[in-house]
Design a protein around this motif. Sequence first.
Motif, PDB file in Angstrom:
ATOM      1  N   PHE A  99       0.843  -1.183   0.000  1.00  0.00           N
ATOM      2  CA  PHE A  99       0.000   0.000   0.000  1.00  0.00           C
ATOM      3  C   PHE A  99       0.883   1.240   0.000  1.00  0.00           C
ATOM      4  N   VAL A 100       0.388   2.284  -0.640  1.00  0.00           N
ATOM      5  CA  VAL A 100       1.072   3.574  -0.613  1.00  0.00           C
ATOM      6  C   VAL A 100       0.019   4.658  -0.403  1.00  0.00           C
ATOM      7  N   ASP A 101       0.324   5.609   0.450  1.00  0.00           N
ATOM      8  CA  ASP A 101      -0.575   6.725   0.719  1.00  0.00           C
ATOM      9  C   ASP A 101      -0.272   7.878  -0.228  1.00  0.00           C
ATOM     10  N   VAL A 102      -1.338   8.374  -0.859  1.00  0.00           N
ATOM     11  CA  VAL A 102      -1.244   9.577  -1.689  1.00  0.00           C
ATOM     12  C   VAL A 102      -2.339  10.513  -1.204  1.00  0.00           C
ATOM     13  N   PRO A 103      -2.287  11.793  -1.530  1.00  0.00           N
ATOM     14  CA  PRO A 103      -3.328  12.702  -1.071  1.00  0.00           C
ATOM     15  C   PRO A 103      -4.737  12.210  -1.442  1.00  0.00           C
ATOM     16  N   GLY A 104      -5.541  11.932  -0.420  1.00  0.00           N
ATOM     17  CA  GLY A 104      -6.921  11.528  -0.631  1.00  0.00           C
ATOM     18  C   GLY A 104      -7.171  10.042  -0.763  1.00  0.00           C
ATOM     19  N   ALA A 105      -6.107   9.231  -0.750  1.00  0.00           N
ATOM     20  CA  ALA A 105      -6.320   7.799  -0.981  1.00  0.00           C
ATOM     21  C   ALA A 105      -5.184   6.958  -0.418  1.00  0.00           C
ATOM     22  N   ARG A 106      -5.490   5.697  -0.195  1.00  0.00           N
ATOM     23  CA  ARG A 106      -4.488   4.677   0.130  1.00  0.00           C
ATOM     24  C   ARG A 106      -4.614   3.600  -0.943  1.00  0.00           C
ATOM     25  N   LEU A 107      -3.582   3.496  -1.763  1.00  0.00           N
ATOM     26  CA  LEU A 107      -3.661   2.663  -2.957  1.00  0.00           C
ATOM     27  C   LEU A 107      -2.954   1.331  -2.763  1.00  0.00           C
ATOM     28  N   HIS A 108      -3.639   0.276  -3.189  1.00  0.00           N
ATOM     29  CA  HIS A 108      -3.118  -1.085  -3.149  1.00  0.00           C
ATOM     30  C   HIS A 108      -2.533  -1.424  -4.520  1.00  0.00           C
ATOM     31  N   TYR A 109      -1.311  -1.949  -4.530  1.00  0.00           N
ATOM     32  CA  TYR A 109      -0.672  -2.252  -5.799  1.00  0.00           C
ATOM     33  C   TYR A 109       0.232  -3.473  -5.649  1.00  0.00           C
ATOM     34  N   VAL A 110       0.504  -4.100  -6.777  1.00  0.00           N
ATOM     35  CA  VAL A 110       1.469  -5.200  -6.863  1.00  0.00           C
ATOM     36  C   VAL A 110       2.598  -4.759  -7.770  1.00  0.00           C
ATOM     37  N   ASP A 111       3.810  -4.906  -7.294  1.00  0.00           N
ATOM     38  CA  ASP A 111       5.012  -4.598  -8.064  1.00  0.00           C
ATOM     39  C   ASP A 111       5.696  -5.918  -8.383  1.00  0.00           C
ATOM     40  N   THR A 112       5.736  -6.273  -9.673  1.00  0.00           N
ATOM     41  CA  THR A 112       6.291  -7.569 -10.062  1.00  0.00           C
ATOM     42  C   THR A 112       7.809  -7.580 -10.077  1.00  0.00           C
ATOM     43  N   GLY A 113       8.420  -6.396  -9.915  1.00  0.00           N
ATOM     44  CA  GLY A 113       9.869  -6.351 -10.074  1.00  0.00           C
ATOM     45  C   GLY A 113      10.200  -6.482 -11.551  1.00  0.00           C
ATOM     46  N   GLY A 114      11.289  -7.114 -11.854  1.00  0.00           N
ATOM     47  CA  GLY A 114      11.666  -7.248 -13.255  1.00  0.00           C
ATOM     48  C   GLY A 114      12.375  -6.009 -13.757  1.00  0.00           C
ATOM     49  N   VAL A 143       2.510   0.602 -15.895  1.00  0.00           N
ATOM     50  CA  VAL A 143       1.490   0.721 -14.852  1.00  0.00           C
ATOM     51  C   VAL A 143       0.144   0.337 -15.472  1.00  0.00           C
ATOM     52  N   LEU A 144      -0.607  -0.521 -14.786  1.00  0.00           N
ATOM     53  CA  LEU A 144      -1.855  -1.047 -15.347  1.00  0.00           C
ATOM     54  C   LEU A 144      -3.054  -0.689 -14.469  1.00  0.00           C
ATOM     55  N   LEU A 145      -4.106  -0.138 -15.117  1.00  0.00           N
ATOM     56  CA  LEU A 145      -5.332   0.279 -14.442  1.00  0.00           C
ATOM     57  C   LEU A 145      -6.518  -0.518 -14.981  1.00  0.00           C
ATOM     58  N   HIS A 146      -7.260  -1.138 -14.079  1.00  0.00           N
ATOM     59  CA  HIS A 146      -8.393  -1.989 -14.457  1.00  0.00           C
ATOM     60  C   HIS A 146      -9.652  -1.171 -14.736  1.00  0.00           C
ATOM     61  N   GLY A 147     -10.705  -1.860 -15.141  1.00  0.00           N
ATOM     62  CA  GLY A 147     -11.963  -1.215 -15.475  1.00  0.00           C
ATOM     63  C   GLY A 147     -12.956  -1.177 -14.330  1.00  0.00           C
ATOM     64  N   ILE A 148     -14.184  -0.759 -14.644  1.00  0.00           N
ATOM     65  CA  ILE A 148     -15.242  -0.650 -13.655  1.00  0.00           C
ATOM     66  C   ILE A 148     -15.603  -2.033 -13.122  1.00  0.00           C
ATOM     67  N   TYR A 149     -15.906  -2.114 -11.843  1.00  0.00           N
ATOM     68  CA  TYR A 149     -16.187  -3.363 -11.125  1.00  0.00           C
ATOM     69  C   TYR A 149     -15.008  -4.337 -11.178  1.00  0.00           C
ATOM     70  N   GLY A 150     -13.833  -3.807 -11.502  1.00  0.00           N
ATOM     71  CA  GLY A 150     -12.660  -4.666 -11.598  1.00  0.00           C
ATOM     72  C   GLY A 150     -11.734  -4.521 -10.419  1.00  0.00           C
ATOM     73  N   GLN A 151     -10.591  -5.146 -10.545  1.00  0.00           N
ATOM     74  CA  GLN A 151      -9.575  -5.184  -9.494  1.00  0.00           C
ATOM     75  C   GLN A 151      -8.280  -5.620 -10.150  1.00  0.00           C
ATOM     76  N   LEU A 152      -7.148  -5.418  -9.489  1.00  0.00           N
ATOM     77  CA  LEU A 152      -5.862  -5.693 -10.136  1.00  0.00           C
ATOM     78  C   LEU A 152      -5.697  -7.141 -10.574  1.00  0.00           C
ATOM     79  N   LEU A 201       1.506   3.791 -19.458  1.00  0.00           N
ATOM     80  CA  LEU A 201       0.272   3.646 -18.691  1.00  0.00           C
ATOM     81  C   LEU A 201      -0.745   2.854 -19.495  1.00  0.00           C
ATOM     82  N   VAL A 202      -1.211   1.749 -18.906  1.00  0.00           N
ATOM     83  CA  VAL A 202      -2.205   0.882 -19.528  1.00  0.00           C
ATOM     84  C   VAL A 202      -3.540   1.092 -18.836  1.00  0.00           C
ATOM     85  N   VAL A 242       0.745  -3.020 -10.935  1.00  0.00           N
ATOM     86  CA  VAL A 242      -0.665  -3.293 -11.160  1.00  0.00           C
ATOM     87  C   VAL A 242      -1.447  -2.710  -9.984  1.00  0.00           C
ATOM     88  N   VAL A 243      -2.387  -1.819 -10.273  1.00  0.00           N
ATOM     89  CA  VAL A 243      -2.994  -0.991  -9.232  1.00  0.00           C
ATOM     90  C   VAL A 243      -4.495  -1.250  -9.103  1.00  0.00           C
TER      91      VAL A 243
END
Length: 310
Positions: A40-55, A61-70, A127-128, A88-89
Motif C-alpha cells: 500500500f502507498v498513501d497519496v493525497p486523498g487515498a491509500r492505494l493497493h498495488y502489486v510490483d512484479t519487479g523485473g 502501470v496497469l489500471l483496471h476497469g469498472i467493477y474490476g480489481q488488479l 500507462l495501460v 498493477v494498481v
Amino acid sequence: MKDTLKKAATTTALVGGGLALWTALAASASEALVPADGAFVDVPGARLHYVDTGGDNPVIVLLHGIYGQLRNFTYALTGQLADHRLIVVDRPGWGHSTVEGDHPPIETQARMIADLIDALGLDRPLLVGHSMGGAVALAMALNQPSKIRGLALIAPLTQRMTAMPAIFRGKAPPEALRGLAAWTVGVPLTTLTGPAVSKQVFAPDPVPLDFGTRGGGLIALRPSSFQAGAAELTDANRALATMVPRYGAIRLPVAILYGRDDELLDPVSQGDVTAGEIPGATLTRIDGGHMIPVTHAADTARWLRTAASA
C-alpha cells in the motif's frame, strides 16, 4: 389502520435487516476469498493497493476497469510480460484501495495515480488502461502528461455513451440513495445477477470458472463497490464531455486495442473514432470480447510489448 401500518413497518424493517445482513456476509466472504496481494502507498486523498512484479524496465502501470480489481491483470496477462517491471494498481475506491470521502471523479483518480508514480519513484512509465481505466489513463495524458511516456488502452471507454449498457441499468441510483441501496438491494442484486452479467461482459468468450477468486471478480460483492460503480456510471459522461474536445492536443504515443466482438463497448465509436482524434494514435483489433486481458492474454501481451517498445 394503525395495525396495518405497524405490520408494514415491521415487515420493512425485517426485510431491510435481512438484506443488510446478506450484504455484510457477502462483503466479508468476498474480502476473505480475494485478499490484498501487494503493498500500500498513501497519496493525497487515498491509500492505494498495488502489486510490483519487479523485473526490468521499461516500467508499465496497469489500471483496471469498472467493477474490476488488479487481479483482472494478474489472472493471465502479467505472466506473459515477466521481462517488464509491472505496477498493477487497484484504482482509487476499488479492490483494496480506499479513498477519503466520496468516490473520486475520473480526473481526480488520474491525479492520484500520478501521485503514486511519484511516490514509487517511477520514471515516466507506460500507462495501460482497460475499459473505464482507459478513461482514467486518458485523463492523465491530458492533465499530467509529463508523468508518463505513452498510453496503451485496452477496450477503453473514450467517448460519451448515448445510453447506459443494459447490464448496468439499476446500478446507478441517485446519489442521495446510493448508500441505502448499497446496503440493501445493491449487493443481493449483484449476487443474483452476477453470473449473467459476467457472461455478457466476457461474451463471446467464456467466463473462466475461477475468475471470481483468481480474477478478483468476487471483490465486487461489497457495498463500497456498488457505490463506486454507481458514481462512475453517473460521472463518466460528464468527464468525457470535457476530455474529448482536448484529444487533439495529446502528444504522447497512444495505442488502442479492441476485441473484434466486444459486446460491452463498441470498437468503432470507442476505438476507431478516438484513434482518429488523437494525433498518431494506432488501433489494433484481435479476436475476442471485452475481457481480452483475461481471455486472450497472449495476444494482448504481444500487442502491449510492441506498444512498450514504441
